[in-house]
Design an enzyme around this catalytic site. Structure first.
Site, PDB file in Angstrom:
ATOM      1  N   GLU A 189       0.822  -1.234   0.000  1.00 41.66           N
ATOM      2  CA  GLU A 189       0.000   0.000   0.000  1.00 41.66           C
ATOM      3  C   GLU A 189       0.850   1.277   0.000  1.00 41.66           C
ATOM      4  N   TYR A 191       3.534   1.962   1.929  1.00 41.91           N
ATOM      5  CA  TYR A 191       4.188   2.328   3.194  1.00 41.91           C
ATOM      6  C   TYR A 191       5.697   2.054   3.104  1.00 41.91           C
ATOM      7  N   ARG A 239       2.670  -8.986   4.051  1.00 39.11           N
ATOM      8  CA  ARG A 239       1.739  -8.382   3.070  1.00 39.11           C
ATOM      9  C   ARG A 239       2.571  -7.832   1.924  1.00 39.11           C
ATOM     10  N   HIS A 277      -1.417   3.897  -1.713  1.00 44.39           N
ATOM     11  CA  HIS A 277      -2.482   4.854  -1.390  1.00 44.39           C
ATOM     12  C   HIS A 277      -2.507   6.032  -2.358  1.00 44.39           C
ATOM     13  N   GLN A 364     -18.241   4.694   3.928  1.00 46.70           N
ATOM     14  CA  GLN A 364     -18.753   5.910   4.570  1.00 46.70           C
ATOM     15  C   GLN A 364     -18.519   5.982   6.074  1.00 46.70           C
TER      16      GLN A 364
HETATM   17  P1  FAD Z   1     -36.374   6.940   2.645  1.00 49.06           P
HETATM   18  O1  FAD Z   1     -35.343   6.041   2.137  1.00 49.06           O
HETATM   19  O2  FAD Z   1     -36.749   8.093   1.840  1.00 49.06           O
HETATM   20  O3  FAD Z   1     -37.645   6.072   3.041  1.00 49.06           O
HETATM   21  C1  FAD Z   1     -38.880   6.634   3.416  1.00 49.06           C
HETATM   22  C2  FAD Z   1     -39.992   5.615   3.186  1.00 49.06           C
HETATM   23  O4  FAD Z   1     -41.185   6.100   3.768  1.00 49.06           O
HETATM   24  C3  FAD Z   1     -40.291   5.348   1.730  1.00 49.06           C
HETATM   25  O5  FAD Z   1     -40.219   3.953   1.458  1.00 49.06           O
HETATM   26  C4  FAD Z   1     -41.709   5.885   1.549  1.00 49.06           C
HETATM   27  O6  FAD Z   1     -42.451   5.108   0.620  1.00 49.06           O
HETATM   28  C5  FAD Z   1     -42.269   5.740   2.940  1.00 49.06           C
HETATM   29  N1  FAD Z   1     -43.392   6.653   3.252  1.00 49.06           N
HETATM   30  C6  FAD Z   1     -43.412   8.000   3.166  1.00 49.06           C
HETATM   31  N2  FAD Z   1     -44.592   8.470   3.609  1.00 49.06           N
HETATM   32  C7  FAD Z   1     -45.342   7.411   3.969  1.00 49.06           C
HETATM   33  C8  FAD Z   1     -46.640   7.245   4.510  1.00 49.06           C
HETATM   34  N3  FAD Z   1     -47.412   8.290   4.801  1.00 49.06           N
HETATM   35  N4  FAD Z   1     -47.094   5.996   4.747  1.00 49.06           N
HETATM   36  C9  FAD Z   1     -46.326   4.914   4.477  1.00 49.06           C
HETATM   37  N5  FAD Z   1     -45.071   5.018   3.973  1.00 49.06           N
HETATM   38  C10 FAD Z   1     -44.589   6.242   3.742  1.00 49.06           C
HETATM   39  N6  FAD Z   1     -26.988   7.321   0.999  1.00 49.06           N
HETATM   40  C11 FAD Z   1     -25.821   6.859   1.385  1.00 49.06           C
HETATM   41  O7  FAD Z   1     -25.522   6.859   2.568  1.00 49.06           O
HETATM   42  N7  FAD Z   1     -24.923   6.371   0.483  1.00 49.06           N
HETATM   43  C12 FAD Z   1     -25.188   6.320  -0.825  1.00 49.06           C
HETATM   44  O8  FAD Z   1     -24.350   5.878  -1.610  1.00 49.06           O
HETATM   45  C13 FAD Z   1     -26.434   6.797  -1.260  1.00 49.06           C
HETATM   46  N8  FAD Z   1     -26.735   6.778  -2.579  1.00 49.06           N
HETATM   47  C14 FAD Z   1     -27.949   7.238  -2.973  1.00 49.06           C
HETATM   48  C15 FAD Z   1     -28.230   7.228  -4.324  1.00 49.06           C
HETATM   49  C16 FAD Z   1     -29.470   7.682  -4.759  1.00 49.06           C
HETATM   50  C17 FAD Z   1     -29.767   7.663  -6.229  1.00 49.06           C
HETATM   51  C18 FAD Z   1     -30.438   8.149  -3.822  1.00 49.06           C
HETATM   52  C19 FAD Z   1     -31.768   8.638  -4.282  1.00 49.06           C
HETATM   53  C20 FAD Z   1     -30.127   8.187  -2.477  1.00 49.06           C
HETATM   54  C21 FAD Z   1     -28.884   7.745  -2.039  1.00 49.06           C
HETATM   55  N9  FAD Z   1     -28.533   7.780  -0.695  1.00 49.06           N
HETATM   56  C22 FAD Z   1     -27.321   7.301  -0.301  1.00 49.06           C
HETATM   57  C23 FAD Z   1     -29.392   8.410   0.319  1.00 49.06           C
HETATM   58  C24 FAD Z   1     -30.142   7.382   1.154  1.00 49.06           C
HETATM   59  O9  FAD Z   1     -30.808   6.470   0.323  1.00 49.06           O
HETATM   60  C25 FAD Z   1     -31.105   8.115   2.078  1.00 49.06           C
HETATM   61  O10 FAD Z   1     -30.384   8.943   2.933  1.00 49.06           O
HETATM   62  C26 FAD Z   1     -31.920   7.144   2.910  1.00 49.06           C
HETATM   63  O11 FAD Z   1     -32.671   6.304   2.076  1.00 49.06           O
HETATM   64  C27 FAD Z   1     -32.862   7.880   3.841  1.00 49.06           C
HETATM   65  O12 FAD Z   1     -33.540   6.925   4.600  1.00 49.06           O
HETATM   66  P2  FAD Z   1     -34.973   7.183   5.245  1.00 49.06           P
HETATM   67  O13 FAD Z   1     -35.371   5.865   5.784  1.00 49.06           O
HETATM   68  O14 FAD Z   1     -34.923   8.345   6.149  1.00 49.06           O
HETATM   69  O15 FAD Z   1     -35.935   7.603   4.062  1.00 49.06           O
HETATM   70  P1  NAP Z   2     -27.057  17.428  -1.613  1.00 51.29           P
HETATM   71  O1  NAP Z   2     -25.817  16.647  -1.442  1.00 51.29           O
HETATM   72  O2  NAP Z   2     -27.476  18.353  -0.552  1.00 51.29           O
HETATM   73  O3  NAP Z   2     -26.894  18.204  -2.992  1.00 51.29           O
HETATM   74  C1  NAP Z   2     -27.885  19.057  -3.473  1.00 51.29           C
HETATM   75  C2  NAP Z   2     -27.347  19.846  -4.667  1.00 51.29           C
HETATM   76  O4  NAP Z   2     -28.370  20.695  -5.132  1.00 51.29           O
HETATM   77  C3  NAP Z   2     -26.158  20.692  -4.355  1.00 51.29           C
HETATM   78  O5  NAP Z   2     -25.267  20.600  -5.461  1.00 51.29           O
HETATM   79  C4  NAP Z   2     -26.729  22.109  -4.255  1.00 51.29           C
HETATM   80  O6  NAP Z   2     -25.657  22.904  -4.678  1.00 51.29           O
HETATM   81  C5  NAP Z   2     -27.938  22.041  -5.173  1.00 51.29           C
HETATM   82  N1  NAP Z   2     -29.058  22.863  -4.722  1.00 51.29           N
HETATM   83  C6  NAP Z   2     -29.579  22.975  -3.483  1.00 51.29           C
HETATM   84  N2  NAP Z   2     -30.627  23.819  -3.467  1.00 51.29           N
HETATM   85  C7  NAP Z   2     -30.790  24.261  -4.721  1.00 51.29           C
HETATM   86  C8  NAP Z   2     -31.716  25.157  -5.338  1.00 51.29           C
HETATM   87  N3  NAP Z   2     -32.675  25.758  -4.655  1.00 51.29           N
HETATM   88  N4  NAP Z   2     -31.582  25.387  -6.668  1.00 51.29           N
HETATM   89  C9  NAP Z   2     -30.607  24.775  -7.380  1.00 51.29           C
HETATM   90  N5  NAP Z   2     -29.725  23.927  -6.842  1.00 51.29           N
HETATM   91  C10 NAP Z   2     -29.798  23.663  -5.527  1.00 51.29           C
HETATM   92  O7  NAP Z   2     -28.284  16.462  -1.837  1.00 51.29           O
HETATM   93  P2  NAP Z   2     -28.523  15.227  -2.785  1.00 51.29           P
HETATM   94  O8  NAP Z   2     -27.590  15.184  -3.929  1.00 51.29           O
HETATM   95  O9  NAP Z   2     -29.993  15.302  -3.067  1.00 51.29           O
HETATM   96  O10 NAP Z   2     -28.235  13.995  -1.870  1.00 51.29           O
HETATM   97  C11 NAP Z   2     -29.055  13.720  -0.751  1.00 51.29           C
HETATM   98  C12 NAP Z   2     -28.263  12.971   0.270  1.00 51.29           C
HETATM   99  O11 NAP Z   2     -28.047  11.629  -0.181  1.00 51.29           O
HETATM  100  C13 NAP Z   2     -26.909  13.616   0.451  1.00 51.29           C
HETATM  101  O12 NAP Z   2     -26.863  14.305   1.674  1.00 51.29           O
HETATM  102  C14 NAP Z   2     -25.937  12.489   0.401  1.00 51.29           C
HETATM  103  O13 NAP Z   2     -25.253  12.345   1.615  1.00 51.29           O
HETATM  104  C15 NAP Z   2     -26.761  11.242   0.145  1.00 51.29           C
HETATM  105  N6  NAP Z   2     -26.105  10.549  -0.958  1.00 51.29           N
HETATM  106  C16 NAP Z   2     -24.883  10.036  -0.733  1.00 51.29           C
HETATM  107  C17 NAP Z   2     -24.231   9.408  -1.749  1.00 51.29           C
HETATM  108  C18 NAP Z   2     -22.877   8.799  -1.519  1.00 51.29           C
HETATM  109  O14 NAP Z   2     -22.299   8.251  -2.439  1.00 51.29           O
HETATM  110  N7  NAP Z   2     -22.323   8.846  -0.338  1.00 51.29           N
HETATM  111  C19 NAP Z   2     -24.792   9.334  -2.997  1.00 51.29           C
HETATM  112  C20 NAP Z   2     -26.045   9.896  -3.205  1.00 51.29           C
HETATM  113  C21 NAP Z   2     -26.676  10.516  -2.169  1.00 51.29           C
HETATM  114  P3  NAP Z   2     -25.726  24.479  -4.990  1.00 51.29           P
HETATM  115  O15 NAP Z   2     -26.539  25.039  -3.864  1.00 51.29           O
HETATM  116  O16 NAP Z   2     -24.311  24.916  -5.029  1.00 51.29           O
HETATM  117  O17 NAP Z   2     -26.365  24.585  -6.327  1.00 51.29           O
HETATM  118 FE1  SF4 Z   3     -17.451   0.194   5.602  1.00 45.88          FE
HETATM  119 FE2  SF4 Z   3     -19.795  -0.766   6.434  1.00 45.88          FE
HETATM  120 FE3  SF4 Z   3     -19.665   0.596   4.136  1.00 45.88          FE
HETATM  121 FE4  SF4 Z   3     -18.634  -1.882   4.363  1.00 45.88          FE
HETATM  122  S1  SF4 Z   3     -20.785  -1.307   4.504  1.00 45.88           S
HETATM  123  S2  SF4 Z   3     -17.647  -0.130   3.424  1.00 45.88           S
HETATM  124  S3  SF4 Z   3     -17.834  -1.823   6.440  1.00 45.88           S
HETATM  125  S4  SF4 Z   3     -19.235   1.391   6.167  1.00 45.88           S
END
Ligand code: FAD
Ligand code: NAP
Ligand code: SF4
Length: 696
Positions: A189, A191, A239, A277, A364
């Site tokens: 890695e 080191y 390693r 790294h 993460q």
């Molecule tokens: P949600 O996942 O939004 O779940 C809410 C649930 O509540 C839904 O199933 C909805 O149907 C249900 N619901 C809402 N209202 C009602 C109601 N009145 N009655 C019954 N059911 C209801 N996060 C990461 O950490 N790493 C990532 O790599 C990552 N990648 C992502 C990629 C994409 C494309 C997207 C869209 C999101 C990603 N996220 C990622 C974000 C992550 O998925 C969210 O932060 C997470 O799902 C939030 O969890 P939650 O349970 O709060 O809400």
């Molecule tokens: P986000 O990370 O908060 O990004 C939102 C984007 O929209 C920013 O680029 C912001 O930048 C822009 N924005 C905000 N308000 C706006 C407005 N009024 N008009 C125009 N642009 C606006 O949110 P997200 O991409 O929706 O992701 C949601 C969460 O999911 C994130 O917090 C992230 O942690 C999680 N997630 C994580 C991963 C992962 O790989 N770890 C992947 C997907 C999602 P400007 O304000 O500069 O335009």
């Molecule tokens: Fe790390 Fe857990 Fe994500 Fe695996 S699932 S990479 S152990 S945070």
């Protein structure tokens, strides 16, 4: 053709592909003992070294002992600690873990006693950071600064080299005193040891540099003198960097010569190291194919007679078994998968691998935390490294609890509540569990998210949660249902934005694309460059199926030479033509993606750059019409001739239900996106859901 076990498991077919619980011979090669002469390992599973942040302070060793003990109970064959420095010069960071004095031994005994009490085995990794040391005392073969640290190392004198070898030997002897079953010498890695091995970082002209034979004397002397000092009945894992992935790295002949010399010097096992790294090729993130580097270890098979361990992106027993069956290695190393699920080996051995909480390689909560100098944990398993603090004990009284929303927050909360003995009803308006993970799993390189949904499906069943899908919960339906408490996990709604033309039908939200499959044209502007904006851009430029599922295609895209006939194993990268022309836009200044996670953000940025995505900051959105999207950047007008706009502008909490229930006097808790949508990710959602459930 992708072997079946490398495919993402469809929930319906996954269970059928395994023998039922209790079947006699599950994964026979994985659970075959490994005889090392003086000792026998019960199986071929190594929990590889992983820094947790608990190694650094003596006061954290009880927590570290509980962490290792839980994994020993889970049945892993052998574990390796995070890197422990053999000297202050070798520190990764100031005041990092070291074993240099007799009085350091006592804290390490806590670990070995805890592991041995559970019938496990533990080796200690000796890691000298060399020029990767994040402090002014760092040393290296030559005075050459690394691109990833701000400190220029001091070049070791010839006496300094001898003294450093002595440091390794003393550290190994102290590890033996502490009761470890062996040590791992960290030779990869990038080191210190790796730095000695290449002309890239070793420009000495004394007995420790000049040609390959002299460059490799340093690791060989470490292993030889350590073996002399510790005797025969002590494991020495070396390693070995088998693929440096940096310019002017080692060539394959040098690597084979070194492996043979390390065996002759007395190593018991050789473990695989992939990539320095500072390499610009990803090696462990989720978009790296499963077992994407096992072919490198295979190349060394037959060159040495001691066992070889392979590593990187092995997360399920089917993958591990196939590696062993195809003769690519004698043992497999997994670190993060055992962070995610300490019971991984026992579940696999019992034929219950569909119950494994599969590491999704997101980094993460593990590596990203370590880089932020925070204690490591796991996005999927918040108890990891918090075993003594986050306890899931039986509930003092059984309550009737409704959880609304089956996204990550609701799933974690409902299953933990039920595990503690509560009667739990989980309600979601969608036809399947998973919430936003159902969109995340569609992103190329995020196929592992399917596994999390598969895991939770089983966990809900095992813990006895009543799941009601396709039902929208409202105050009326909940009021008379007799719940003692209600947990609101209803997630978010995508933020809508307004400018002239933003109500045009060609302006879509990310849900239109990922959930509703609305057609998207060839030229697209994405508004918002957060995590979702980046993911949507990757979705739009990649030709399906994703390169993550095909090792040859992936190595070609990233410039890894599978013939291994170039130094460092590098080849010119050949990214595929993007499927669309994409503009990724944000209003803030600076480069898009600067706020993405430390260990994965650079991979996303590099992927989009290779796919020629136009990334713009300081953008004002003026209007959208038949010419395209009119923007100004630093006051200068431009028109992007796009067919569609996709809005990924963040999210707002969806908590109207919570407000109504509270008004109606129902005891309500709010978690996940419904609580705070800003900067919400699944790590926070699962952590919050689990912690709430541990207290109700
Ligand atoms: P949600 O996942 O939004 O779940 C809410 C649930 O509540 C839904 O199933 C909805 O149907 C249900 N619901 C809402 N209202 C009602 C109601 N009145 N009655 C019954 N059911 C209801 N996060 C990461 O950490 N790493 C990532 O790599 C990552 N990648 C992502 C990629 C994409 C494309 C997207 C869209 C999101 C990603 N996220 C990622 C974000 C992550 O998925 C969210 O932060 C997470 O799902 C939030 O969890 P939650 O349970 O709060 O809400
Ligand atoms: P986000 O990370 O908060 O990004 C939102 C984007 O929209 C920013 O680029 C912001 O930048 C822009 N924005 C905000 N308000 C706006 C407005 N009024 N008009 C125009 N642009 C606006 O949110 P997200 O991409 O929706 O992701 C949601 C969460 O999911 C994130 O917090 C992230 O942690 C999680 N997630 C994580 C991963 C992962 O790989 N770890 C992947 C997907 C999602 P400007 O304000 O500069 O335009
Ligand atoms: Fe790390 Fe857990 Fe994500 Fe695996 S699932 S990479 S152990 S945070």
């Amino acid at each position: 053709m992708v072997p079946p076990c490398f495919q993402t498991h469809d929930p319906g077919t996954f269970i059928r592909s395994f023998e039922p619980f209790g079947a006699a011979m599950n994964f026979p090669r994985l659970f075959a003992p490994l005889d090392l002469g003086h000792t026998t390992l019960p199986n071929r599973i190594l929990m590889g070294s992983m820094h947790t942040g608990l190694e650094d302070k003596a006061s954290d060793y009880d927590k570290l002992a509980a962490y290792f003990a839980e994994r020993a109970r889970g049945g892993v064959g052998l574990m390796v600690t995070g890197g422990i420095a053999p000297s202050i010069e070798g520190w990764l960071a100031p005041f990092g873990g070291r074993l240099t004095m007799p009085w350091h031994v006592a804290r390490h005994r806590k670990l070995t006693r805890a592991v041995h009490a559970e019938g496990g085995k533990l080796c200690m990794q000796i890691l000298h950071a060399g020029r990767y040391g994040y402090h002014p005392l760092s040393v290296a073969p030559s005075k050459i600064k690394s691109p990833i640290t701000p400190f220029t190392p001091r070049a070791l004198s010839s006496r300094g080299v001898e003294r450093t070898i002595g440091d390794f030997v003393r550290c190994a002897r102290l590890a033996q005193d502490a009761g470890y079953d062996g040590i791992e010498v960290m030779g990869s890695e990038g080191y210190l040891i790796n730095q000695f091995l290449t002309a890239r970082t070793n420009q000495r002209n004394d007995a420790w540099g000049g040609d390959a034979a002299k460059r490799m004397r340093f690791p060989v002397e470490i292993v030889r003198r350590t073996r002399e000092a510790v005797g025969r009945d002590f494991i020495i894992i070396y390693r070995l960097s088998m693929l440096d992935l940096v310019e002017n790295g080692q060539d394959w002949n040098e690597i084979v010569t070194l492996a043979k010399a390390i065996e002759a010097a007395g190593a018991s096992i050789i473990n695989t190291g992939i990539g320095w790294h500072e390499a610009r090729v990803p090696t462990i993130v989720t978009s790296v194919p499963r077992a994407g580097f096992a072919w490198v270890t295979k190349k060394l098979k037959g060159e040495v007679s001691i066992p070889l361990i392979t590593t990187n992106r092995i997360n399920m027993p089917e993958v591990a078994e196939q590696i062993l069956a195809s003769g690519e290695a004698d043992m497999v190393s997994m670190a993060r998968p055992l962070l995610a699920d300490p019971e991984w080996p026992r579940k696999a051995q019992a034929g219950r691998s569909e119950r494994i909480n599969t590491c999704i390689a997101c980094n993460q909560a593990c590596l990203d935390h370590v880089f932020q100098k925070r204690r490591a944990s796991c996005l999927l398993n918040p108890r990891a490294c918090h075993e003594t603090e986050l306890r899931i004990d039986p509930a003092p009284a059984r309550k009737n609890i409704a959880v609304i929303g089956a996204g990550p927050a609701g799933l974690a909360c409902a299953s933990t509540l039920a595990e503690r003995g509560h009667a739990v009803t989980l309600i979601d308006q969608a036809s399947d569990i998973g919430g936003q993970f159902n969109y995340a799993k569609r992103i190329p390189g995020k196929e592992e998210f399917h596994e999390t949904l598969r895991y939770f499906r089983h966990r809900l069943e095992d813990t006895g949660v009543t799941v009601k899908l396709g039902q929208t919960a409202d105050a009326a339906s909940l009021a008379g249902a007799g719940h003692d408490e209600v947990v609101i996990a209803t997630g978010i709604t995508p933020r809508r934005i307004h400018f002239p033309g933003s109500d045009d039908a060609r302006v879509l939200s990310y849900l239109d694309v990922l959930a509703h499959n609305k057609p998207v044209g060839q030229r697209v502007a994405i508004i918002g460059a957060g995590g979702i904006g980046f993911d949507v851009a990757e979705f739009l430029v990649e030709h399906p199926p994703s390169a993550t599922l095909d090792i040859s295609r992936w190595t070609r895209e990233w410039g890894v030479n599978m013939q291994l006939d170039t130094r460092g194993g590098l080849a010119p990268a050949k990214p595929e033509t993007p499927a669309r022309e994409v503009w990724l836009l944000q209003r803030s200044e600076g480069r898009p993606g600067a706020r993405l996670n430390k260990t994965t953000g650079w991979v996303h940025r590099a992927t989009l750059k290779a796919k020629r995505v136009n990334m713009l900051g300081s953008v004002n959105y003026e209007r959208f019409d038949d010419q395209g999207l009119h923007i100004t950047v630093d006051g200068k007008p431009q028109v992007l001739p796009v067919d569609n706009i996709i809005v990924c502008a963040g999210q707002e909490p969806n908590r109207a239900l919570a407000d109504t229930l509270t008004t109606a006097g129902i005891k309500t808790h709010i978690i996940g996106g419904a609580d705070v949508a800003a900067e919400l990710d699944a790590k926070r959602a699962i952590d919050q859901g689990t912690r709430l459930a541990a207290t109700l």
